[in-house]
Motif scaffolding. Structure first.
Motif, PDB file in Angstrom:
ATOM      1  N   PRO A   1       0.834  -1.210   0.000  1.00 17.73           N
ATOM      2  CA  PRO A   1       0.000   0.000   0.000  1.00 17.73           C
ATOM      3  C   PRO A   1       0.866   1.257   0.000  1.00 17.73           C
ATOM      4  O   PRO A   1       1.915   1.310   0.654  1.00 17.73           O
ATOM      5  CB  PRO A   1      -0.790  -0.116   1.305  1.00 17.73           C
ATOM      6  N   ARG A   2       0.441   2.292  -0.754  1.00 14.99           N
ATOM      7  CA  ARG A   2       1.228   3.513  -0.858  1.00 14.99           C
ATOM      8  C   ARG A   2       1.393   4.202   0.507  1.00 14.99           C
ATOM      9  O   ARG A   2       2.407   4.863   0.751  1.00 14.99           O
ATOM     10  CB  ARG A   2       0.577   4.492  -1.843  1.00 14.99           C
ATOM     11  N   ASP A   3       0.414   4.028   1.398  1.00 15.39           N
ATOM     12  CA  ASP A   3       0.506   4.676   2.715  1.00 15.39           C
ATOM     13  C   ASP A   3       0.955   3.706   3.807  1.00 15.39           C
ATOM     14  O   ASP A   3       0.881   3.995   4.998  1.00 15.39           O
ATOM     15  CB  ASP A   3      -0.838   5.297   3.094  1.00 15.39           C
ATOM     16  N   GLY A   4       1.429   2.535   3.404  1.00 14.74           N
ATOM     17  CA  GLY A   4       1.863   1.541   4.369  1.00 14.74           C
ATOM     18  C   GLY A   4       3.217   1.877   4.972  1.00 14.74           C
ATOM     19  O   GLY A   4       4.002   2.656   4.428  1.00 14.74           O
ATOM     20  N   ARG A   5       3.512   1.271   6.131  1.00 14.89           N
ATOM     21  CA  ARG A   5       4.805   1.427   6.791  1.00 14.89           C
ATOM     22  C   ARG A   5       5.787   0.447   6.139  1.00 14.89           C
ATOM     23  O   ARG A   5       5.611  -0.764   6.242  1.00 14.89           O
ATOM     24  CB  ARG A   5       4.673   1.133   8.280  1.00 14.89           C
ATOM     25  N   ILE A   6       6.801   0.984   5.482  1.00 19.41           N
ATOM     26  CA  ILE A   6       7.718   0.161   4.696  1.00 19.41           C
ATOM     27  C   ILE A   6       9.130   0.319   5.244  1.00 19.41           C
ATOM     28  O   ILE A   6       9.613   1.439   5.444  1.00 19.41           O
ATOM     29  CB  ILE A   6       7.715   0.572   3.203  1.00 19.41           C
ATOM     30  N   LEU A   7       9.809  -0.822   5.475  1.00 15.52           N
ATOM     31  CA  LEU A   7      11.210  -0.813   5.878  1.00 15.52           C
ATOM     32  C   LEU A   7      12.077  -1.131   4.666  1.00 15.52           C
ATOM     33  O   LEU A   7      11.919  -2.174   4.028  1.00 15.52           O
ATOM     34  CB  LEU A   7      11.468  -1.848   6.974  1.00 15.52           C
ATOM     35  N   ASP A   8      12.990  -0.228   4.354  1.00 17.20           N
ATOM     36  CA  ASP A   8      13.974  -0.451   3.302  1.00 17.20           C
ATOM     37  C   ASP A   8      15.220  -1.030   3.964  1.00 17.20           C
ATOM     38  O   ASP A   8      16.032  -0.317   4.541  1.00 17.20           O
ATOM     39  CB  ASP A   8      14.285   0.883   2.598  1.00 17.20           C
TER      40      ASP A   8
ATOM     41  N   ASP B   1      11.052   3.850   6.103  1.00 14.61           N
ATOM     42  CA  ASP B   1      12.170   3.861   7.045  1.00 14.61           C
ATOM     43  C   ASP B   1      13.360   3.168   6.389  1.00 14.61           C
ATOM     44  O   ASP B   1      13.183   2.248   5.582  1.00 14.61           O
ATOM     45  CB  ASP B   1      11.815   3.125   8.342  1.00 14.61           C
ATOM     46  N   ALA B   2      14.577   3.611   6.743  1.00 16.53           N
ATOM     47  CA  ALA B   2      15.792   3.035   6.171  1.00 16.53           C
ATOM     48  C   ALA B   2      16.596   2.321   7.248  1.00 16.53           C
ATOM     49  O   ALA B   2      16.685   2.792   8.387  1.00 16.53           O
ATOM     50  CB  ALA B   2      16.636   4.129   5.519  1.00 16.53           C
ATOM     51  N   LEU B   3      17.212   1.214   6.854  1.00 14.95           N
ATOM     52  CA  LEU B   3      18.125   0.479   7.732  1.00 14.95           C
ATOM     53  C   LEU B   3      19.355   0.111   6.918  1.00 14.95           C
ATOM     54  O   LEU B   3      19.248  -0.410   5.809  1.00 14.95           O
ATOM     55  CB  LEU B   3      17.448  -0.768   8.281  1.00 14.95           C
TER      56      LEU B   3
ATOM     57  N   PHE C   1      13.081  -3.506  16.314  1.00 11.80           N
ATOM     58  CA  PHE C   1      11.709  -3.156  15.965  1.00 11.80           C
ATOM     59  C   PHE C   1      10.783  -4.189  16.584  1.00 11.80           C
ATOM     60  O   PHE C   1      11.146  -5.371  16.734  1.00 11.80           O
ATOM     61  CB  PHE C   1      11.493  -3.144  14.441  1.00 11.80           C
ATOM     62  N   GLY C   2       9.584  -3.743  16.904  1.00 13.73           N
ATOM     63  CA  GLY C   2       8.597  -4.681  17.420  1.00 13.73           C
ATOM     64  C   GLY C   2       8.104  -5.608  16.332  1.00 13.73           C
ATOM     65  O   GLY C   2       8.249  -5.343  15.138  1.00 13.73           O
TER      66      GLY C   2
ATOM     67  N   LEU D   1      13.277 -10.234   9.120  1.00 15.27           N
ATOM     68  CA  LEU D   1      12.453  -9.476   8.188  1.00 15.27           C
ATOM     69  C   LEU D   1      11.010  -9.967   8.210  1.00 15.27           C
ATOM     70  O   LEU D   1      10.066  -9.166   8.089  1.00 15.27           O
ATOM     71  CB  LEU D   1      13.030  -9.571   6.769  1.00 15.27           C
ATOM     72  N   VAL D   2      10.834 -11.258   8.370  1.00 18.69           N
ATOM     73  CA  VAL D   2       9.478 -11.811   8.496  1.00 18.69           C
ATOM     74  C   VAL D   2       8.865 -11.381   9.822  1.00 18.69           C
ATOM     75  O   VAL D   2       7.689 -11.001   9.889  1.00 18.69           O
ATOM     76  CB  VAL D   2       9.515 -13.345   8.376  1.00 18.69           C
ATOM     77  N   ARG D   3       9.648 -11.403  10.896  1.00 18.90           N
ATOM     78  CA  ARG D   3       9.107 -11.065  12.224  1.00 18.90           C
ATOM     79  C   ARG D   3       8.575  -9.637  12.280  1.00 18.90           C
ATOM     80  O   ARG D   3       7.524  -9.379  12.882  1.00 18.90           O
ATOM     81  CB  ARG D   3      10.197 -11.241  13.283  1.00 18.90           C
ATOM     82  N   VAL D   4       9.290  -8.706  11.652  1.00 17.72           N
ATOM     83  CA  VAL D   4       8.884  -7.299  11.772  1.00 17.72           C
ATOM     84  C   VAL D   4       7.783  -6.933  10.777  1.00 17.72           C
ATOM     85  O   VAL D   4       7.312  -5.788  10.766  1.00 17.72           O
ATOM     86  CB  VAL D   4      10.081  -6.349  11.585  1.00 17.72           C
TER      87      VAL D   4
END
Length: 595
Positions: free
Chosen positions: A443-450, A471-473, A503-504, A530-533
Motif C-alpha cells: 500500500p502507498r501509505d503503508g509502513r515500509i522498511l527499506d 524507514d531506512a536500515l 523493531f517490534g 524481516l518476516v518477524r517485523v
C-alpha cells in the motif's frame, strides 16, 4: 557444445569477403551481363546504400527483439543474398542480391557486434570487439585474391556460391554454438536514447573516429590510386600496394585487439588520429610514387589502431550509460555509411576545384581536429577520475571484505560515489525491479522498511512512486548520511542484517531489500527478522542472485514456507543487476506474503 563467439566472427569474415569480392569481379559481371557503366556503378553502390539505410533501424530492432535473433535472421538473409549473386544472370537479379546483402552487412555490424558485447564479461569485451575488426581486415585482405582466383578457375558466380554454402554452415553454428546474449531487451524511447548517447563521450568518440575514417579513407582511396596511375604505376601494382597495407593493417589490428581495454582509450585514438594526419604530409608535399607508397604503408598502423578500438569504445559507453548496444552500434555504422559515401565526393570536389594538395590539407586538418578533441576529452575524463579515485567503488573489495567492520568501512569510504558509479557507471537495475513488484503488492501509505537501504536509491524511487512512510536500515553510517540527504525516509537506523532488529513484531506493512541479501553482506538468517517485523498479510520483497544462490538461502526460504511463516507470491524473471559492471551476475526478485 561449448558456446563461443567464433560463429559471429565467421559471419563477419564471410560478409566482409563478399563485400570486397564484387570490386575485382564487377568488370567481369559487366561484360557477361552487358551492363552499362551506370548499371555497374549501381551494382557497386547498392550494398553500401542498403547498409547505410538499415544500419540504425536494425540496431534499434536488435535492442527490442534481441541481438541474437536479428543476427541469425541477417545470416539467413546473407546466405540467400549471396546465393542470389552467384546465380544472377541479369542486371535486376544481381542488383537485388547485392542490395539484400547490404541489409545483412548492416545488420551484422549493428546486431552482431551487440551480440558479442552482451555475451561477454566486461574484462573480455574490448578485446573481443576489437578482434571483430581484425577478422574484417583479414576478409578485406584475402577477399580480392580468393574471389578472383575462383572466378578465373571456374565461373564468375563461383565465389558467391562457395560463400553461400559457408554462410549456411555458419548460420547453423550460430543456432547451436554461439552464446546467449545476456543483455536485457531494451525498449528505450528513441529521443531518450539519442539524448543519453549525446552526453556519453565514449559513444561520441566511437562515432567520431569512424566518421574520420570514412571521410579521410574515402578521400585517400580516391586520390592516391589516381596519383599513382598518373605516375605510370599499373593497376596490378596499385592493388599489390594496398594488399600489403591491408596485411600490415590486419597484423596491427590483431595486436591492438589482444591488448583489449588497455588500447581502447581516447588517448590512444587521439594519438592515432594525429599520426594519421602526419602521414598524409608525405603526399601533401610530394606527388612522387615513393611518397605515395610510403604514405599507404605508414598510414596502416595508426589507421588499424583507430579502426580496431571503435566498437570497444562505443560498447563501453553503451554499457556504462545503459544504452541499447544495438542502437549504439547502429549509430556507429550509420556514421561510417554517411562518411564513407561523402568522403570521396568531398575529396574529389576539393581536388577538382582547388587541387589535390588542398584535398590532402583538408584531411590533415580533420585528423588534427579530431585527434586534439579526443586528447582533450581524455584529459577531462582523467581529471574527473582523479577526483573520484579516493571514493571509487571496488566490487572486489566489497565482496571480499574479511569481516563486518571492514565491510562497513568500505561502504563508508565509497558512499559519496556510490550512486554515480552504480547507476551511471554500471547500470544498476535492482531498485527499479523491486519497485515494480512493490507497486503491485504494497500500500502507498503503508509502513515500509527499506532493509539495506544504502544511499536510498530504492527509497527515492518508491517515494517518487507515491510511498509516503519509508524507514531506512543500513550497516554504514556513511551510506545512511547520503540517504538522509534525499529526504525520503521518516527514520534512519544503523544496524546489521542478521542480528536481532530493534523493531517490534509486525511493525511494518512490508519490507523491501535491493541488492543486500548476498554473500558477505547479509546471511540467510536475516530473513527470520524481516518476516518477524512484517505484519501478517504484509509482504517481504527482495533480490537474490539466481546464477549462484548465496549459501543458506534456498534452505531458509524452504524452512519458512514449511513453518507456514510466509507464502511465495512472485518469483520474477532473471535480469542483470549490474549490466556494465558485472554482466555475468544474474538476479531475480522474490516476493512473499507473511502468514
Amino acid at each position: 557444445m561449448r558456446r563461443t563467439v567464433a560463429p559471429i566472427y565467421a559471419l563477419i569474415f564471410l560478409e566482409t569477403l563478399v563485400w570486397i569480392a564484387m570490386v575485382p569481379l564487377a568488370p567481369t559481371f559487366a561484360d557477361e551481363l552487358t551492363l552499362t557503366g551506370v548499371e555497374t556503378g549501381m551494382i557497386l553502390a547498392a550494398s553500401s546504400l542498403a547498409a547505410l539505410v538499415v544500419a540504425f533501424p536494425l540496431g534499434l530492432l536488435a535492442d527490442r527483439l534481441g541481438a541474437r535473433q536479428v543476427t541469425i535472421a541477417s545470416a539467413c538473409l546473407f546466405t540467400l543474398a549471396t546465393l542470389g549473386q552467384g546465380l544472377a544472370d541479369e542486371f535486376w537479379s544481381l542488383l537485388l542480391g547485392r542490395a539484400a546483402f547490404g541489409v545483412a552487412f548492416g545488420a551484422v555490424w549493428g546486431a552482431g557486434t551487440s551480440w558479442i558485447s552482451d555475451s561477454l564479461a566486461h574484462d573480455k569485451r574490448a578485446g573481443a570487439l576489437g578482434a571483430a575488426t581484425t577478422v574484417a581486415g583479414l576478409g578485406f585482405t584475402v577477399g580480392p585474391v580468393l574471389s578472383g582466383t575462383l572466378a578465373d578457375r571456374y565461373d564468375t558466380g563461383t565465389p558467391f556460391l562457395a560463400a553461400a554454402v559457408a554462410a549456411a554452415l555458419v548460420t547453423v553454428f550460430l543456432f547451436l554454438a554461439a552464446p546467449a546474449a545476456t543483455g536485457e531487451v531494451t525498449r528505450q524511447p528513441l529521443r531518450d536514447m539519442l539524448r543519453v548517447a549525446r552526453g556519453d563521450e565514449l559513444v561520441l568518440a566511437g562515432i567520431a573516429i569512424i566518421v574520420l575514417i570514412g571521410l579521410v579513407g574515402g578521400g585517400v582511396n580516391l586520390l592516391v590510386p589516381l596519383q599513382l596511375r598518373e605516375n605510370g604505376v599499373s593497376a596490378g601494382e596499385i592493388g599489390l600496394l594496398f594488399s600489403a597495407a591491408s596485411a600490415v593493417y590486419t597484423v596491427v589490428s590483431a595486436v591492438v585487439a589482444r591488448m583489449g581495454a588497455r588500447s581502447a582509450t581516447l588517448r590512444v585514438a587521439g594519438m592515432a588520429a594525429l599520426l594519421t594526419g602526419l602521414s598524409i604530409v608525405l603526399v601533401l608535399f610530394s606527388s612522387s610514387t615513393i611518397a605515395a607508397v610510403a604514405f599507404v604503408l605508414l598510414r596502416a598502423p595508426p589507421w588499424a589502431t583507430m579502426d580496431t578500438i571503435i566498437y570497444p569504445l562505443a560498447a563501453a559507453g553503451a554499457h556504462r550509460s545503459s544504452l541499447g548496444r544495438g542502437s549504439v552500434m547502429g549509430l556507429v555504422m550509420l556514421g561510417w555509411g554517411v562518411a564513407s559515401t561523402a568522403g570521396p565526393l568531398i575529396a574529389g570536389g576539393i581536388a577538382d576545384s582547388a587541387g589535390t594538395r588542398a584535398a590532402y590539407a583538408v584531411m590533415i586538418v580533420l585528423c588534427t581536429l579530431f585527434g586534439l578533441w579526443l586528447l582533450v576529452t581524455d584529459r577531462s575524463r582523467a581529471g574527473a577520475r582523479a577526483l573520484e579515485e579516493g571514493t571509487a567503488v571496488d566490487l572486489g573489495r566489497l565482496y571480499g571484505a574479511r569481516d563486518v567492520d571492514e565491510l562497513r568501512s568500505e561502504y563508508d569510504r565509497i558512499a559519496r560515489a556510490y550512486d554515480a558509479e552504480l547507476v551511471e557507471g554500471m547500470g544498476y537495475r535492482s531498485p527499479a525491479a523491486v519497485l515494480e513488484v512493490a507497486q503491485r503488492l504494497l500500500p502507498r501509505d503503508g509502513r515500509i522498511l527499506d532493509a539495506g537501504a544504502g544511499t536510498g536509491l530504492l527509497g527515492t524511487a518508491m517515494a517518487e512512486a507515491g510511498f509516503t512512510r519509508l524507514d531506512a536500515l543500513d550497516l554504514s553510517a556513511g551510506m545512511l548520511a547520503e540517504a538522509a540527504r534525499k529526504n525520503v525516509y521518516r527514520a534512519l537506523h544503523q544496524a546489521k542484517l542478521g542480528d536481532e532488529l530493534a523493531f517490534g513484531s509486525a511493525a511494518y506493512d512490508g519490507v523491501v531489500a535491493s541488492g543486500v541479501l548476498t554473500t558477505g553482506h547479509a546471511p540467510a538468517e536475516s530473513l527470520d527478522e524481516l518476516v518477524r517485523v512484517t505484519r501478517a498479510g504484509g509482504h517481504v520483497i527482495f533480490t537474490l542472485r539466481s546464477d549462484q544462490l548465496p549459501p543458506g538461502f534456498e534452505d531458509k526460504i524452504a524452512a519458512l514456507e514449511e513453518a507456514e511463516r510466509w507464502q511465495l507470491v512472485e518469483r520474477g524473471d532473471e535480469f542483470q543487476a549490474l549490466p556494465s559492471g558485472e554482466p555475468e551476475v544474474v538476479v531475480r526478485v522474490w516476493a512473499f506474503r507473511v502468514l
